[in-house]
Scaffold this motif. Sequence first.
Motif, short mmCIF file in Angstrom:
data_model
loop_
_atom_site.label_atom_id
_atom_site.label_comp_id
_atom_site.label_asym_id
_atom_site.label_seq_id
_atom_site.Cartn_x
_atom_site.Cartn_y
_atom_site.Cartn_z
N ALA A 76 -15.53 68.01 1.43
CA ALA A 76 -14.39 67.16 1.09
C ALA A 76 -14.57 65.76 1.65
O ALA A 76 -14.30 64.76 0.95
CB ALA A 76 -13.10 67.80 1.61
N LEU A 77 -15.01 65.65 2.89
CA LEU A 77 -15.27 64.33 3.48
C LEU A 77 -16.41 63.64 2.73
O LEU A 77 -16.34 62.43 2.46
CB LEU A 77 -15.63 64.46 4.96
CG LEU A 77 -14.47 64.82 5.89
CD1 LEU A 77 -14.98 65.22 7.26
CD2 LEU A 77 -13.48 63.67 5.98
N LYS A 78 -17.42 64.39 2.39
CA LYS A 78 -18.56 63.84 1.65
C LYS A 78 -18.11 63.30 0.29
O LYS A 78 -18.51 62.22 -0.12
CB LYS A 78 -19.61 64.94 1.48
CG LYS A 78 -20.91 64.49 0.89
CD LYS A 78 -21.90 65.66 0.87
CE LYS A 78 -23.16 65.30 0.13
NZ LYS A 78 -24.08 66.44 0.05
N ALA A 79 -17.23 64.04 -0.37
CA ALA A 79 -16.72 63.59 -1.68
C ALA A 79 -15.87 62.33 -1.55
O ALA A 79 -15.90 61.47 -2.42
CB ALA A 79 -15.89 64.70 -2.33
N SER B 183 -27.29 61.28 -2.58
CA SER B 183 -28.08 60.50 -3.54
C SER B 183 -27.26 60.05 -4.73
O SER B 183 -27.66 59.16 -5.46
CB SER B 183 -29.28 61.32 -4.01
OG SER B 183 -28.83 62.51 -4.63
N LEU B 184 -26.10 60.67 -4.95
CA LEU B 184 -25.21 60.24 -6.03
C LEU B 184 -24.15 59.29 -5.49
O LEU B 184 -23.03 59.26 -5.96
CB LEU B 184 -24.54 61.45 -6.68
CG LEU B 184 -25.48 62.47 -7.30
CD1 LEU B 184 -24.69 63.68 -7.79
CD2 LEU B 184 -26.24 61.86 -8.46
N ALA B 185 -24.51 58.50 -4.48
CA ALA B 185 -23.54 57.67 -3.77
C ALA B 185 -22.73 56.77 -4.70
O ALA B 185 -21.57 56.51 -4.46
CB ALA B 185 -24.25 56.82 -2.71
N ALA B 186 -23.34 56.31 -5.79
CA ALA B 186 -22.61 55.43 -6.70
C ALA B 186 -21.42 56.14 -7.34
O ALA B 186 -20.49 55.49 -7.80
CB ALA B 186 -23.54 54.91 -7.78
N LEU B 187 -21.44 57.46 -7.35
CA LEU B 187 -20.34 58.21 -7.95
C LEU B 187 -19.27 58.59 -6.94
O LEU B 187 -18.22 59.07 -7.31
CB LEU B 187 -20.88 59.50 -8.59
CG LEU B 187 -21.90 59.31 -9.70
CD1 LEU B 187 -22.43 60.66 -10.16
CD2 LEU B 187 -21.32 58.55 -10.87
N ARG B 188 -19.53 58.43 -5.66
CA ARG B 188 -18.59 58.86 -4.64
C ARG B 188 -17.47 57.86 -4.47
O ARG B 188 -17.61 56.67 -4.70
CB ARG B 188 -19.32 59.11 -3.32
CG ARG B 188 -20.38 60.19 -3.41
CD ARG B 188 -19.80 61.50 -3.87
NE ARG B 188 -20.81 62.56 -3.79
CZ ARG B 188 -20.75 63.67 -4.47
NH1 ARG B 188 -19.77 63.90 -5.29
NH2 ARG B 188 -21.69 64.57 -4.34
#
Length: 171
Positions: free
Chosen positions: A74-77, A83-88
């Motif tokens: 949940a914190l990561k989201a 690697s999908l940081a642009a989507l977070r």
Amino acid sequence: LEDTIYTVVRALDNVIDLNYYPVPYAEITNHKYRSIGLGTSGYHHMLVKQGIAFESENHLKLVDELYEKINYYALKASCAADSLAALRLAKEKGAYSLFKGSDYDSGEYFEKRRYSDQKWKALREYIQRFGLRNGYIMAVAPTSSTSIIAGTTAAVDPVLKKTFIEEKKGS
């Protein structure tokens, strides 16, 4: 589990912007902290299916591991930690306005919970760098009616015997 949590965190965050607020203070607070309530249902159902007694040491170990994993995802989201940081969320939409100076920003959140292994250290660094979209993320879900529809147990409470009381008024 990670993909499901990511989807739910994103959806709950969107509700803040799409919601109608009948009271101005609710809108102000929701936009300042961007609090969401990621919860679980079916918890006791899972214990029963795995043959784990609610009052056992096995249960305590499982609950600690499971909810630490849910919290991590949940914190990561809500941040930007892979690697999908642009989507977070935090990297894409920005951190909640009161992030600076918070326990997340200082790292105290992680210290209080003794989250100190390598994956938690990496997540802590990402959160300190990019922020968090949501100031409060997890909550105990009171999913009574929703869980009945889904055919599972509500929230994190153990299954109890249901008692119905019918009262008739009049003569």
